[in-house]
Scaffold this motif. Structure first.
Motif, short mmCIF file in Angstrom:
data_model
loop_
_atom_site.label_atom_id
_atom_site.label_comp_id
_atom_site.label_asym_id
_atom_site.label_seq_id
_atom_site.Cartn_x
_atom_site.Cartn_y
_atom_site.Cartn_z
N ASP A 62 -19.32 11.02 14.25
CA ASP A 62 -19.21 9.79 14.73
C ASP A 62 -17.58 9.46 14.56
O ASP A 62 -17.12 8.87 15.48
N HIS A 63 -16.95 9.78 13.29
CA HIS A 63 -15.60 9.40 13.07
C HIS A 63 -14.70 10.23 14.05
O HIS A 63 -13.71 9.79 14.52
N ALA A 64 -14.94 11.60 14.33
CA ALA A 64 -14.23 12.09 15.23
C ALA A 64 -14.23 11.96 16.57
O ALA A 64 -13.01 12.00 17.28
N ARG A 65 -15.43 11.33 17.12
CA ARG A 65 -15.49 10.60 18.28
C ARG A 65 -14.43 9.50 18.40
O ARG A 65 -13.83 9.28 19.43
N VAL A 66 -14.48 8.84 17.39
CA VAL A 66 -13.56 7.39 17.26
C VAL A 66 -12.06 8.11 17.50
O VAL A 66 -11.18 7.63 18.18
N MET A 67 -11.77 9.07 16.72
CA MET A 67 -10.30 9.71 16.54
C MET A 67 -9.82 10.10 18.16
O MET A 67 -9.10 10.01 18.80
N GLY A 68 -10.87 10.75 18.75
CA GLY A 68 -10.75 11.52 20.01
C GLY A 68 -10.58 10.39 21.23
O GLY A 68 -9.59 10.35 22.03
N ALA A 69 -11.20 9.08 20.98
CA ALA A 69 -11.34 7.89 22.00
C ALA A 69 -9.79 7.33 21.98
O ALA A 69 -9.49 6.51 23.01
N TRP A 70 -9.11 7.46 20.91
CA TRP A 70 -7.91 6.74 20.72
C TRP A 70 -6.61 7.55 21.46
O TRP A 70 -5.41 6.86 21.72
N THR A 71 -6.98 8.60 21.97
CA THR A 71 -5.93 9.72 22.36
C THR A 71 -5.02 9.16 23.38
O THR A 71 -3.61 9.03 23.11
N ALA A 72 -5.40 8.47 24.31
CA ALA A 72 -4.48 8.21 25.54
C ALA A 72 -3.83 7.00 24.98
O ALA A 72 -2.53 6.90 25.49
N TYR A 73 -4.18 5.95 24.47
CA TYR A 73 -3.51 4.82 23.70
C TYR A 73 -2.59 5.31 22.68
O TYR A 73 -1.44 5.09 22.77
N ASP A 74 -3.01 6.23 21.71
CA ASP A 74 -1.77 6.71 20.83
C ASP A 74 -0.75 7.43 21.37
O ASP A 74 0.27 7.58 20.60
N TYR A 75 -1.03 8.18 22.26
CA TYR A 75 -0.01 9.46 22.50
C TYR A 75 0.52 9.27 23.86
O TYR A 75 1.51 10.00 24.38
#
Ligand code: SF4
Ligand code: SF4
Length: 332
Positions: A62-75
């Motif tokens: 579940d946590h890894a899914r959160v990290m993946g979801a931030w990708t476009a916004y964060d990078y």
């Protein structure tokens, strides 16, 4: 049918209100305010402890899914660039064309709104730029001044999936919030490039540079609720907000009333759903602030952002309880 208003629908005490310094927001104080008990404490600092308990909705996956979801916004930093993007991952040289003449601001505004929706916006409104809502300084302490030629703000709401948000405060809701931010980056960056490709300037932003909610109200997207969020007719608060300042000539929308202000006086569902006790229960809104992260001089139910963020740290992720509990939340 929403009722159109000629003037703004929030009250500001001009003797008290000043442009807000973004360093005073919770994330600003987390970085700079040594007197805050959460100074230096990020949202994920308890994550190993939380994951070790193997609670449903709080697993490593579940946590890894959160990290993946931030990708476009964060990078995808260029999405929020004030200048035309240059770091293209393409071999095609882009055409340099003459400025597009705008002879009908109504038609141009419709074209712009439809294009933003094509890029992922659920709602789009336009308002004349009110400089009161621009942060005086950004989170790094740099003064923000927007040149006078930027006369309009295009405000976009990105709808989130109500089913995922209804799992709040578990990590699936956090992942949906993060996807909302990532969709925001794609939509706001693409819409800014659309404006620039027509020969005009665009300053795209998420939560930075200016306060989103009053601009969204001015742009006719909805009203502010007791939960401290924008409430829209179709999506409730199940949205993320972003905006673009531009010198393109456009037609401004008008604020609307959808009955939120009256409804919130009696309904306190968000306050009951807030495990942090951060939402006020007083019948009437007031000028009273609840913590140093509230800007004084605005009539509302000021949310105690300190209590809210302390819960986010404890939770190992953000929270959407006050979004999901609201009767304006979309039916699942
Ligand atoms: S996000 Fe959660 S903790 Fe914060 S105000 Fe809303 S319900 Fe309360
Ligand atoms: S839950 Fe009720 S009181 Fe809270 S914002 Fe929604 S309508 Fe207003």
């Amino acid at each position: 049918m929403a009722q159109e208003l000629e003037s703004s629908i929030y009250k500001v005490d001009s003797k008290v209100h000043k442009r807000f310094d973004q360093r005073m927001t919770v994330f600003g104080r987390m970085l700079h305010d040594e007197s805050a008990d959460y100074y230096g404490k990020g949202m994920y600092e308890r994550i190993e402890k939380i994951l070790s308990k193997y609670h449903f909705g709080y697993t490593r996956l579940d946590h890894a899914r959160v990290m993946g979801a931030w990708t476009a916004y964060d990078y995808f930093h260029e999405a929020f660039s004030w200048e035309k993007m240059v770091d293209a991952n393409s071999v095609m040289k882009k055409a340099e064309l003459e400025k597009y003449p705008v002879s009908d601001i109504g038609k141009m505004s419709e074209e712009l709104k439809n294009t933003a929706k094509f890029y992922g916006a659920s709602l789009v409104g336009i308002t004349r730029l009110d400089h009161r809502w621009i942060y005086s300084r950004n989170r790094d302490g740099k003064e923000i001044e927007i040149p006078a030629e930027y006369k309009f703000a295009v405000v976009m709401a990105i709808g989130m999936d109500p089913l995922a948000i209804s799992t709040s405060p578990a990590f699936t809701a956090c992942a949906e919030t993060a996807i909302g931010y990532s969709r925001m980056a794609t939509c706001v960056g693409s819409t800014a490039e659309f404006i620039r490709s027509l020969g005009y300037n665009a300053i795209p932003m998420g939560n930075d540079t200016a306060l989103s909610i009053p601009m969204a109200i001015d742009a006719g997207l909805g009203e502010m609720g007791r939960n401290g969020l924008l409430i829209t007719k179709k999506y409730g608060s199940c949205i993320r907000l972003c905006k673009i300042f531009t010198d393109m000539p456009l037609k401004a929308d008008k604020p609307i009333r959808i009955g939120v202000a009256k409804f919130c006086r009696k309904c306190k569902k968000c306050a009951e759903a807030c495990v942090a006790g951060a939402i006020r229960s007083d019948m009437e809104p007031s000028y009273e602030i609840s913590c140093p992260s509230n800007n004084p001089g605005i009539m509302r139910w000021a949310v105690d952002q300190d209590k809210c963020y302390r819960f986010w740290i404890k939770n190992g992720g953000d929270c959407s309880n006050c979004i999901a509990a609201c009767p304006f939340f979309p039916k699942i």
